[in-house]
Design a protein around this motif. Sequence first.
Motif, mmCIF file in Angstrom:
data_model
loop_
_atom_site.group_PDB
_atom_site.id
_atom_site.type_symbol
_atom_site.label_atom_id
_atom_site.label_comp_id
_atom_site.label_asym_id
_atom_site.label_seq_id
_atom_site.Cartn_x
_atom_site.Cartn_y
_atom_site.Cartn_z
ATOM 1 N N ALA A 130 42.483 56.575 62.881
ATOM 2 C CA ALA A 130 43.833 56.908 63.351
ATOM 3 C C ALA A 130 44.424 58.113 62.618
ATOM 4 C CB ALA A 130 44.745 55.703 63.197
ATOM 5 N N ASP A 131 44.131 58.264 61.326
ATOM 6 C CA ASP A 131 44.662 59.411 60.575
ATOM 7 C C ASP A 131 44.126 60.727 61.126
ATOM 8 O OD1 ASP A 131 46.166 57.807 58.915
ATOM 9 O OD2 ASP A 131 44.610 57.699 57.366
ATOM 10 N N ILE A 132 42.823 60.773 61.404
ATOM 11 C CA ILE A 132 42.235 61.987 61.978
ATOM 12 C C ILE A 132 42.814 62.235 63.360
ATOM 13 C CG2 ILE A 132 40.094 63.040 62.820
ATOM 14 C CD1 ILE A 132 40.098 63.050 59.867
ATOM 15 N N LEU A 133 42.977 61.169 64.137
ATOM 16 C CA LEU A 133 43.532 61.298 65.480
ATOM 17 C C LEU A 133 44.927 61.910 65.427
ATOM 18 C CD1 LEU A 133 43.384 60.800 68.524
ATOM 19 C CD2 LEU A 133 44.114 58.456 68.107
ATOM 20 N N ASP A 134 45.760 61.438 64.513
ATOM 21 C CA ASP A 134 47.123 61.957 64.401
ATOM 22 C C ASP A 134 47.163 63.384 63.856
ATOM 23 O OD1 ASP A 134 48.199 59.663 65.423
ATOM 24 O OD2 ASP A 134 48.605 58.765 63.465
ATOM 25 N N GLN A 135 46.302 63.707 62.894
ATOM 26 C CA GLN A 135 46.332 65.027 62.260
ATOM 27 C C GLN A 135 45.669 66.113 63.088
ATOM 28 O OE1 GLN A 135 44.572 64.647 58.387
ATOM 29 N NE2 GLN A 135 45.938 62.996 57.802
ATOM 30 N N ASN A 136 44.531 65.806 63.696
ATOM 31 C CA ASN A 136 43.731 66.845 64.338
ATOM 32 C C ASN A 136 43.612 66.698 65.849
ATOM 33 O OD1 ASN A 136 42.880 66.548 61.475
ATOM 34 N ND2 ASN A 136 41.598 68.286 61.971
ATOM 35 N N GLU A 137 44.219 65.668 66.421
ATOM 36 C CA GLU A 137 44.119 65.415 67.854
ATOM 37 C C GLU A 137 42.663 65.261 68.291
ATOM 38 O OE1 GLU A 137 46.927 65.046 70.163
ATOM 39 O OE2 GLU A 137 47.823 64.763 68.202
ATOM 40 N N VAL A 138 41.856 64.660 67.421
ATOM 41 C CA VAL A 138 40.490 64.301 67.794
ATOM 42 C C VAL A 138 40.274 62.838 67.469
ATOM 43 C CG1 VAL A 138 39.494 66.612 67.551
ATOM 44 C CG2 VAL A 138 39.459 65.051 65.609
ATOM 45 N N PHE A 139 39.488 62.186 68.301
ATOM 46 C CA PHE A 139 39.100 60.798 68.107
ATOM 47 C C PHE A 139 37.792 60.802 67.324
ATOM 48 C CE2 PHE A 139 36.362 57.335 69.434
ATOM 49 C CZ PHE A 139 37.173 56.231 69.327
ATOM 50 N N VAL A 140 37.706 59.989 66.280
ATOM 51 C CA VAL A 140 36.477 59.891 65.489
ATOM 52 C C VAL A 140 36.115 58.424 65.342
ATOM 53 C CG1 VAL A 140 35.388 60.348 63.257
ATOM 54 C CG2 VAL A 140 37.001 62.009 64.211
ATOM 55 N N SER A 141 34.893 58.093 65.734
ATOM 56 C CA SER A 141 34.360 56.748 65.502
ATOM 57 C C SER A 141 32.979 56.888 64.879
ATOM 58 C CB SER A 141 34.285 55.945 66.796
ATOM 59 O OG SER A 141 33.303 56.490 67.655
ATOM 60 N N VAL A 142 32.559 55.853 64.154
ATOM 61 C CA VAL A 142 31.269 55.905 63.470
ATOM 62 C C VAL A 142 30.481 54.633 63.751
ATOM 63 C CG1 VAL A 142 30.089 56.108 61.245
ATOM 64 C CG2 VAL A 142 32.274 57.297 61.607
ATOM 65 N N ILE A 143 29.249 54.838 64.174
ATOM 66 C CA ILE A 143 28.278 53.750 64.304
ATOM 67 C C ILE A 143 27.265 53.962 63.198
ATOM 68 C CG2 ILE A 143 26.440 52.755 65.711
ATOM 69 C CD1 ILE A 143 28.010 53.740 68.185
ATOM 70 N N GLN A 144 26.987 52.908 62.462
ATOM 71 C CA GLN A 144 25.968 52.961 61.414
ATOM 72 C C GLN A 144 24.765 52.166 61.915
ATOM 73 O OE1 GLN A 144 26.714 50.825 57.696
ATOM 74 N NE2 GLN A 144 26.216 52.724 56.619
ATOM 75 N N ALA A 145 23.600 52.817 61.929
ATOM 76 C CA ALA A 145 22.396 52.154 62.420
ATOM 77 C C ALA A 145 21.267 52.350 61.419
ATOM 78 C CB ALA A 145 22.001 52.728 63.778
ATOM 79 N N ALA A 146 20.494 51.291 61.203
ATOM 80 C CA ALA A 146 19.411 51.341 60.219
ATOM 81 C C ALA A 146 18.084 51.007 60.876
ATOM 82 C CB ALA A 146 19.689 50.377 59.072
ATOM 83 N N TRP A 147 17.058 51.724 60.429
ATOM 84 C CA TRP A 147 15.691 51.490 60.865
ATOM 85 C C TRP A 147 14.830 51.256 59.631
ATOM 86 C CZ3 TRP A 147 19.017 54.238 63.745
ATOM 87 C CH2 TRP A 147 18.979 54.059 65.130
ATOM 88 N N PHE A 148 13.867 50.359 59.762
ATOM 89 C CA PHE A 148 12.920 50.065 58.698
ATOM 90 C C PHE A 148 11.646 50.851 58.972
ATOM 91 C CE2 PHE A 148 9.253 47.495 57.284
ATOM 92 C CZ PHE A 148 9.506 47.475 55.929
ATOM 93 N N THR A 149 11.193 51.628 57.998
ATOM 94 C CA THR A 149 9.950 52.377 58.151
ATOM 95 C C THR A 149 8.950 51.894 57.120
ATOM 96 O OG1 THR A 149 10.601 54.140 56.630
ATOM 97 C CG2 THR A 149 11.146 54.442 58.956
ATOM 98 N N SER A 150 7.725 51.828 57.550
ATOM 99 C CA SER A 150 6.664 51.390 56.670
ATOM 100 C C SER A 150 5.391 52.130 57.042
ATOM 101 C CB SER A 150 6.451 49.880 56.828
ATOM 102 O OG SER A 150 5.270 49.485 56.176
ATOM 103 N N VAL A 151 4.616 52.538 56.049
ATOM 104 C CA VAL A 151 3.368 53.226 56.332
ATOM 105 C C VAL A 151 2.470 52.339 57.178
ATOM 106 C CG1 VAL A 151 1.287 54.197 55.292
ATOM 107 C CG2 VAL A 151 3.523 54.709 54.323
ATOM 108 N N GLY A 152 2.540 51.050 56.984
ATOM 109 C CA GLY A 152 1.732 50.105 57.754
ATOM 110 C C GLY A 152 2.375 49.659 59.053
ATOM 111 N N ASN A 153 3.587 50.135 59.358
ATOM 112 C CA ASN A 153 4.358 49.696 60.514
ATOM 113 C C ASN A 153 4.159 50.680 61.670
ATOM 114 O OD1 ASN A 153 6.302 48.712 62.229
ATOM 115 N ND2 ASN A 153 7.997 49.593 61.118
ATOM 116 N N HIS A 154 3.162 50.448 62.489
ATOM 117 C CA HIS A 154 2.894 51.349 63.620
ATOM 118 C C HIS A 154 2.319 50.599 64.812
ATOM 119 C CE1 HIS A 154 -0.679 51.017 61.241
ATOM 120 N NE2 HIS A 154 -1.422 51.755 62.026
#
Length: 155
Positions: A131-155
């Motif tokens: 909301a602060d960014i929206l009020d100050q800059n007239e832009v909407f900002v949302s964040v999605i955090q996504a995680a992936w597990f990587t493994s040398v043996g994971n294929h």
Amino acid sequence: MASRARTLAAAIVTALNAWGELPAGTTAQRVRSVTHLIENLPESAPAVIAVIFAEHDDQSNRADVADDITLGIVTIANCNSHEVSASDAWEDFTEKMADYLRTNEAFKEISVGTGVGAQRRKVNITVPCDADILDQNEVFVSVIQAAWFTSVGNH
């Protein structure tokens, strides 16, 4: 590890740009920082989706070399802070994109190198609307955090 994170981010960008639900004129891109996008989003662009490397967590043990790679998927959209419906529409879009990341097979497992795969672990909306960014800059900002597990043996 850095090349795996870049490869993963590039695959996410490609899949998001191919998604039929992106608003017209909206593009996804891999970036190192979103600050310049927030401050300089062209008025002609409805939105930009920034995919940024957020965190690396070593999960290695004696039997395997493994990492958790977390990416931030940031929606930055031109939005009039006085029109509640405009920000509501972008919040709805953020939820729809998070559901897409959670359910689409393209994100379930992604190749990030020879013999190395990344398996989706989690997808969370961490900032539904700043909301602060929206009020100050007239832009909407949302964040999605996504995680992936990587493994040398994971294929």
